[in-house]
Design a protein around this motif. Sequence first.
Motif, PDB file in Angstrom:
ATOM      1  N   ILE A 125       1.636  10.327  -1.532  1.00 30.45           N
ATOM      2  CA  ILE A 125       2.482   9.665  -0.535  1.00 30.45           C
ATOM      3  C   ILE A 125       2.467   8.170  -0.823  1.00 30.45           C
ATOM      4  O   ILE A 125       1.397   7.573  -0.990  1.00 30.45           O
ATOM      5  N   HIS A 126       3.657   7.560  -0.899  1.00 30.68           N
ATOM      6  CA  HIS A 126       3.781   6.150  -1.244  1.00 30.68           C
ATOM      7  C   HIS A 126       4.574   5.418  -0.168  1.00 30.68           C
ATOM      8  O   HIS A 126       5.679   5.844   0.203  1.00 30.68           O
ATOM      9  N   GLY A 136       1.502   2.180   7.656  1.00 31.03           N
ATOM     10  CA  GLY A 136       1.025   2.993   8.772  1.00 31.03           C
ATOM     11  C   GLY A 136       1.653   4.379   8.759  1.00 31.03           C
ATOM     12  O   GLY A 136       0.995   5.383   9.051  1.00 31.03           O
ATOM     13  N   TRP A 137       2.930   4.446   8.401  1.00 34.49           N
ATOM     14  CA  TRP A 137       3.663   5.710   8.311  1.00 34.49           C
ATOM     15  C   TRP A 137       3.069   6.607   7.221  1.00 34.49           C
ATOM     16  O   TRP A 137       2.939   7.817   7.382  1.00 34.49           O
ATOM     17  N   THR A 138       2.659   6.004   6.118  1.00 29.87           N
ATOM     18  CA  THR A 138       2.022   6.758   5.043  1.00 29.87           C
ATOM     19  C   THR A 138       0.754   7.431   5.540  1.00 29.87           C
ATOM     20  O   THR A 138       0.488   8.608   5.231  1.00 29.87           O
ATOM     21  N   GLU A 166      -2.842  -4.727   5.803  1.00 28.57           N
ATOM     22  CA  GLU A 166      -3.347  -4.968   7.153  1.00 28.57           C
ATOM     23  C   GLU A 166      -3.798  -3.679   7.832  1.00 28.57           C
ATOM     24  O   GLU A 166      -4.755  -3.675   8.604  1.00 28.57           O
ATOM     25  N   ALA A 167      -3.077  -2.601   7.559  1.00 23.83           N
ATOM     26  CA  ALA A 167      -3.389  -1.298   8.173  1.00 23.83           C
ATOM     27  C   ALA A 167      -2.755  -0.211   7.321  1.00 23.83           C
ATOM     28  O   ALA A 167      -1.941  -0.479   6.435  1.00 23.83           O
ATOM     29  N   GLY A 168      -3.156   1.025   7.600  1.00 20.97           N
ATOM     30  CA  GLY A 168      -2.524   2.137   6.911  1.00 20.97           C
ATOM     31  C   GLY A 168      -2.884   2.224   5.441  1.00 20.97           C
ATOM     32  O   GLY A 168      -3.923   1.727   4.990  1.00 20.97           O
ATOM     33  N   LEU A 169      -1.979   2.822   4.667  1.00 21.94           N
ATOM     34  CA  LEU A 169      -2.206   3.068   3.243  1.00 21.94           C
ATOM     35  C   LEU A 169      -0.976   2.696   2.433  1.00 21.94           C
ATOM     36  O   LEU A 169       0.154   2.993   2.835  1.00 21.94           O
ATOM     37  N   LYS A 212       7.619   7.851   0.555  1.00 26.23           N
ATOM     38  CA  LYS A 212       8.033   8.897  -0.386  1.00 26.23           C
ATOM     39  C   LYS A 212       6.892   9.884  -0.574  1.00 26.23           C
ATOM     40  O   LYS A 212       5.759   9.497  -0.869  1.00 26.23           O
ATOM     41  N   VAL A 213       7.211  11.161  -0.401  1.00 27.23           N
ATOM     42  CA  VAL A 213       6.227  12.229  -0.578  1.00 27.23           C
ATOM     43  C   VAL A 213       6.552  12.969  -1.873  1.00 27.23           C
ATOM     44  O   VAL A 213       7.672  13.453  -2.055  1.00 27.23           O
ATOM     45  N   GLU A 214       5.580  13.017  -2.770  1.00 24.26           N
ATOM     46  CA  GLU A 214       5.721  13.798  -3.995  1.00 24.26           C
ATOM     47  C   GLU A 214       4.859  15.045  -3.863  1.00 24.26           C
ATOM     48  O   GLU A 214       3.659  14.938  -3.610  1.00 24.26           O
TER      49      GLU A 214
END
Length: 360
Positions: A125-126, A136-138, A166-169, A212-214
Amino acid sequence: MDELLSQAKTLRDDVQAAIERLDIHGLERQLTQLQAASRRADFWNDNQAAQDTMKEIAKLEARITPWRTLEVGVGDTLDLMEMGDESMRDELGQQLMQLSDTFQSLKDELKFNGPYDDYDAIISIHAGAGGTDAQGWTQMLLRMYVRWAERHDMKVVTVEESPGDEAGLKSVTIEIEGSFAYGKLKGEHGVHRLVRQSPFNSAASRETSFAKVEVMPKIDKPGELEIDDKDLKVDVYRSGGHGGQSVNTTDSAVRVTHLPTGIVVAIQNERSQLQNKETAMTILRSRLAQLQLEQHKDKVSELKGPDVANEFGSQIRNYVLHPYKQVKDLRTGYETSSPDLVLDGDLDDLINAYLEHSLA
């Protein structure tokens, strides 16, 4: 009894057609060969290869046994019905109903007719357009897939992750091991769009972000997808971030570039350079296998690099949390007003809608 007999014959024909379509006979030949290999005196000399073989045996048995058991059950019930004993009518009717229910649950396997559908899955996931919100969505998508896997008693292993600013990935890669993991998750491949009130600014403004989900079949055996060595560039560099002192002070990280497609895989989670390279090559083979499916190419040398943008206009699915609640898949048209459930791993309806759509 005649009506029950007719239903039983129809079920027998349906079961036999499914067994043929799934090539259960071919799977049994593979199983016999692997079982013969497992009985050799030197089988456990190569422990890793032996474990891989035993895992493959278990997977084949799990696919074959339910179908053969159902086939025998239908045959036995049909034989009893043909004897015409009316005193057994109710009992045989109930037995036929149970066999029919079993067939309906097993029939879902007919949806998994792709070359890699019974493989484990690798998901990367990118974060795309949207800054911190996208990162954050990732992380939210990662949780969604982990929760889905847990619901289905599948094993999840984190391969690599890059924290957000700052947060997330920024990105994350996981492996999901379980029955038909790739076949069930392959429809998640693409760009996912989130609309919500941002938790990352004081105004709580409505923001749109992308990730983007691979989804790739896990190809961990080099022989399953041949890559020419001259098409590879392998760089070794010093690991950074988490992992402990020895990771951070040795040149153990590996970056593998597939020159024809421009695909780059960088791994630094493992302590040894060899482990990192093996993991990187597994992910590279998996990405190339996915690319082959997308581009309908027989040879790796014919592939072009992926070109899907991670931004507006390229998404496969929208998740709206504000001002209303909705998840809508733009390929199948399936939608639900319960995004909270979806984000908690309730993906089965979306997955089934995609599988039905792809068969149409």
